[in-house]
Design a protein around this motif. Structure first.
Motif, PDB file in Angstrom:
ATOM      1  N   PHE A   1      -7.143   5.811  -2.411  1.00  0.00           N
ATOM      2  CA  PHE A   1      -7.466   6.209  -0.919  1.00  0.00           C
ATOM      3  C   PHE A   1      -7.381   7.656  -0.757  1.00  0.00           C
ATOM      4  O   PHE A   1      -6.545   8.262  -1.048  1.00  0.00           O
TER       5      PHE A   1
ATOM      6  N   TYR B   1       2.437   1.644  -3.474  1.00  0.00           N
ATOM      7  CA  TYR B   1       1.369   2.115  -4.271  1.00  0.00           C
ATOM      8  C   TYR B   1       1.121   3.564  -4.335  1.00  0.00           C
ATOM      9  O   TYR B   1       1.205   4.457  -5.233  1.00  0.00           O
ATOM     10  N   ILE B   2       1.056   4.230  -2.999  1.00  0.00           N
ATOM     11  CA  ILE B   2       0.940   5.668  -2.699  1.00  0.00           C
ATOM     12  C   ILE B   2       1.818   6.524  -3.107  1.00  0.00           C
ATOM     13  O   ILE B   2       1.741   7.513  -3.810  1.00  0.00           O
TER      14      ILE B   2
ATOM     15  N   ILE C   1       0.814  -1.164  -0.036  1.00  0.00           N
ATOM     16  CA  ILE C   1       0.052   0.001   0.139  1.00  0.00           C
ATOM     17  C   ILE C   1       0.954   1.253  -0.245  1.00  0.00           C
ATOM     18  O   ILE C   1       0.744   2.307  -0.758  1.00  0.00           O
ATOM     19  N   CYS C   2       1.998   1.166   0.784  1.00  0.00           N
ATOM     20  CA  CYS C   2       2.942   2.299   1.016  1.00  0.00           C
ATOM     21  C   CYS C   2       3.501   2.559  -0.713  1.00  0.00           C
ATOM     22  O   CYS C   2       3.572   3.788  -0.912  1.00  0.00           O
TER      23      CYS C   2
END
Length: 83
Positions: free
Chosen positions: A81, A67-68, A64-65
């Motif tokens: 998000f 991807y962000i 997730i990190c």
């Protein structure tokens, strides 16, 4: 040179301090209840299960990190998000 300490008369807890103590006590009580509940629910987990769950949590969080970060750097992404 000597410093003279002024004595401050001690007062009882003010109304805000007592409210804070009540709130803190309630939060601690709920936290202890929740900790005991989770401990009882996960008592049968083996060390191997804990390691697998930890690895899955770390992989998911890292994914997730990353991807962000990439979507922020490239300007693409559908802003899934909304932080």
């Amino acid at each position: 040179m000597k410093t003279i300490e002024k004595s401050v008369p001690e007062k009882g807890p003010g109304p805000m301090q007592s409210i804070r103590k009540v709130i803190a006590g309630n939060v601690n009580k709920k936290a202890k209840y929740f900790a005991v509940y989770l401990k009882n629910k996960t008592a049968h987990y083996s060390p191997r299960t804990w390691k697998v769950l930890l690895a899955a949590f770390l992989l998911l969080g890292s994914a997730i990190c990353i991807y962000i970060m990439f979507s922020a750097l490239t300007g693409t992404g559908n802003h899934f998000f909304n932080f």
